[in-house]
Write a protein that holds these residues in place. Structure first.
Motif, PDB file in Angstrom:
ATOM      1  N   GLN A 174       0.827  -1.207   0.000  1.00 19.05           N
ATOM      2  CA  GLN A 174       0.000   0.000   0.000  1.00 19.05           C
ATOM      3  C   GLN A 174       0.863   1.259   0.000  1.00 19.05           C
ATOM      4  O   GLN A 174       0.555   2.237  -0.684  1.00 19.05           O
ATOM      5  N   PHE A 175       1.950   1.235   0.766  1.00 19.22           N
ATOM      6  CA  PHE A 175       2.850   2.390   0.774  1.00 19.22           C
ATOM      7  C   PHE A 175       3.453   2.626  -0.608  1.00 19.22           C
ATOM      8  O   PHE A 175       3.573   3.769  -1.058  1.00 19.22           O
ATOM      9  N   ALA A 176       3.833   1.549  -1.279  1.00 16.70           N
ATOM     10  CA  ALA A 176       4.432   1.696  -2.609  1.00 16.70           C
ATOM     11  C   ALA A 176       3.438   2.322  -3.583  1.00 16.70           C
ATOM     12  O   ALA A 176       3.820   3.146  -4.429  1.00 16.70           O
ATOM     13  N   ARG A 177       2.166   1.971  -3.469  1.00 16.33           N
ATOM     14  CA  ARG A 177       1.161   2.544  -4.370  1.00 16.33           C
ATOM     15  C   ARG A 177       0.957   4.030  -4.099  1.00 16.33           C
ATOM     16  O   ARG A 177       0.802   4.835  -5.030  1.00 16.33           O
ATOM     17  N   ILE A 178       0.943   4.424  -2.834  1.00 18.77           N
ATOM     18  CA  ILE A 178       0.821   5.851  -2.504  1.00 18.77           C
ATOM     19  C   ILE A 178       2.068   6.600  -2.973  1.00 18.77           C
ATOM     20  O   ILE A 178       1.988   7.697  -3.539  1.00 18.77           O
ATOM     21  N   TYR A 179       3.231   6.010  -2.743  1.00 16.01           N
ATOM     22  CA  TYR A 179       4.505   6.641  -3.096  1.00 16.01           C
ATOM     23  C   TYR A 179       4.566   6.954  -4.589  1.00 16.01           C
ATOM     24  O   TYR A 179       4.986   8.048  -4.991  1.00 16.01           O
ATOM     25  N   GLU A 180       4.145   6.006  -5.409  1.00 16.43           N
ATOM     26  CA  GLU A 180       4.197   6.203  -6.854  1.00 16.43           C
ATOM     27  C   GLU A 180       3.217   7.272  -7.321  1.00 16.43           C
ATOM     28  O   GLU A 180       3.416   7.895  -8.370  1.00 16.43           O
ATOM     29  N   ALA A 181       2.140   7.509  -6.567  1.00 17.36           N
ATOM     30  CA  ALA A 181       1.123   8.471  -6.980  1.00 17.36           C
ATOM     31  C   ALA A 181       1.405   9.891  -6.507  1.00 17.36           C
ATOM     32  O   ALA A 181       0.661  10.817  -6.856  1.00 17.36           O
ATOM     33  N   LEU A 182       2.449  10.100  -5.721  1.00 15.64           N
ATOM     34  CA  LEU A 182       2.769  11.448  -5.240  1.00 15.64           C
ATOM     35  C   LEU A 182       3.219  12.336  -6.394  1.00 15.64           C
ATOM     36  O   LEU A 182       3.799  11.843  -7.374  1.00 15.64           O
TER      37      LEU A 182
END
Length: 484
Positions: A174-182
């Motif tokens: 989940q963190f990786a998905r948020i990180y990529e969307a920043l």
């Protein structure tokens, strides 16, 4: 030394109890129908003075609003952010009910009626508990300690329980998905630093280059920043830097080599000095003004009409905000003000503080990235700190080490992060499945039989060691018995 004075009036003979307070000023403890009652009154007053609890009963006749706004709140020693929270809670939930009551008229029954009143208004159980426990208790405790009241009205009054909900922790995926969307690399580095360090938002946005030793990777957390409404700031600003983090003690811990390398590259790329913030609000350079000829240059506005630059109509109707149109409109407004025709608003104060606003980062960076990640729930920025603690403990980190990294005062606070990841119960489920399979008559797995055999061998070995220790102890105690 106190005494009783006999007085005669229309109601007959009365007895006034008099005593000298701690400053030597003559005070009255009340007027009574008998000398015995008056003697007891001034004796009680002197006893309170001897105990350091001197007070004037007349002070309890002041209203709740007068005491809180003129005496308690201005002199109550709390953090600026806490003072801001108290002010809003007092105005919304406490003052409307207690403001005009005299302190001496407020009882435990009054406090319980106030709690019922807030519940009918729709206040949450958490909000009611906060107002009662943090604010009302503090007010009445100070009043009792200062001798304004002899009775604590809210002590012992209970509020509805506030259940502690289980924490939902961000997983690595989940963190990786948020990180990529920043939106940009700086926002990504800020979020990655947060989950790598477990810093609070105020500690993260006050992090300066000098706080990180690039050679050793040791980070020193020695300050924090809070965002306030200007009227609660000592200097009328928005951000207040405190020379200590939450918990009021510094802490040092090590960061991973990869995040240290990224922070170092970020500092070098942006030419950051040791005193500069790692993450700050940087203003874009103003665009260069294009020189126009307002007498000949025209343009077509959004309404389809043609306007000339450098006129008020081009600014207001043509929606042009170039240098010439803005200057023409400013000159027009200045002429009207000089004639007393307009009442202009106060000029806007430009805040040059470089700290990042939490609300700005939430609305511009975090919320859009969270929506794009489509996690099925809505984690906060502060949940990155929770994830840091949970990931460390799930990976086998020592509980005391995690406590020191997070800056918790009690280890029980850190223990809340144990077994918070979704995979935390898998070991328990596997053990349950093995027991159920055995009870159902199914053949136990081969590895389980081997484990049981190994455990039995260890038990036999421990029994032999214990037997040898008992024999040795018996041998050592026998000479002592003979000597006795």
């Amino acid at each position: 030394m106190g005494f009783t004075r006999k007085r005669k009036g229309p109601e007959g003979t009365r007895y006034q109890a008099l005593y000298d307070d701690a400053r030597g000023v003559r005070q009255t403890a009340g007027t009574f129908g008998t000398r015995k009652e008056a003697d007891r009154a001034w004796q009680r007053a002197e006893s309170r003075i001897a105990e350091g609890k001197a007070g004037d009963p007349r002070r309890a006749r002041q209203t709740f609003r007068t005491y809180v706004e003129e005496r308690w709140f201005p002199n109550h020693r709390i953090e600026a952010s806490t003072r801001q929270d108290y002010a809003y809670a007092l105005a919304s939930h406490v003052m409307p009910y207690f403001a005009d009551m005299k302190l001496q008229d407020i009882t435990s029954e009054t406090v319980r009626e106030w709690i019922t009143h807030l519940k009918k208004q729709g206040a949450s159980a958490y909000r009611i508990k906060y107002c009662k426990t943090a604010i009302l208790n503090a007010i009445f405790t100070t009043a009792v300690n200062d001798g304004v009241l002899v009775y604590h009205p809210s002590r012992g009054v209970k509020t509805d329980p506030v259940p502690e909900k289980p924490r939902q922790i961000i997983t690595a995926d989940q963190f990786a998905r948020i990180y990529e969307a920043l939106p940009d690399a700086t926002a990504q580095l800020l979020v990655e630093t947060d989950i790598e360090s477990g810093l609070r938002w105020g500690e993260l946005t006050e992090l300066r280059v000098k706080d990180l030793d690039f050679a050793t990777g040791i980070l020193t957390v020695s300050r924090s920043v809070v965002e306030l409404v200007p009227k609660f700031h000592p200097e009328g600003r928005r951000f207040l830097v405190k020379d200590y983090p939450k918990g009021k003690r510094w802490r040092r811990f090590k960061l991973s080599p990869q995040i240290v390398a990224k922070l170092k590259a970020h500092a070098e790329a942006n030419n950051l000095a040791p005193e500069d913030l790692f993450f700050s609000r940087r203003r874009a350079e103003p665009p260069k003004l294009e020189l126009l000829d307002p007498d000949t240059l025209t343009f077509e506005g959004p309404n389809g009409r043609t306007y000339t630059h450098g006129t008020t109509t081009a600014y207001s109707l043509g929606k042009c905000k170039c240098h010439h149109c803005r200057a023409a409109y400013a000159a027009y407004r200045a002429e009207r003000r000089s004639q007393g025709k307009d009442n202009p608003r106060k000029p806007r104060i430009i805040d040059d503080d470089p700290h990042i606003s939490a609300n700005w980062f939430r609305t511009r960076c975090w919320h859009p990235a969270r929506a794009a990640a489509d996690l099925g729930w809505s984690p906060r920025i502060h949940d990155l700190r929770h994830a840091h603690a949970s990931w460390l403990l799930a990976g086998g980190a020592d509980l005391q080490v995690v406590k020191e990294r997070l800056g918790h005062r009690k280890i029980s606070t850190t223990e809340r992060y144990l077994h918070t990841l979704p995979t935390a119960d898998e070991t328990a489920l596997e053990a349950l499945a093995k027991i159920r399979a055995t009870q159902a008559g199914q053949d136990a797995p081969a590895d389980l039989e081997a484990q049981l055999a190994e455990a039995q061998a260890k038990i036999t070995q421990l029994q032999a060691v214990l037997a040898d220790q008992l024999i040795a102890q018996h041998t050592e105690t026998r000479p002592n018995l003979r000597s006795v």
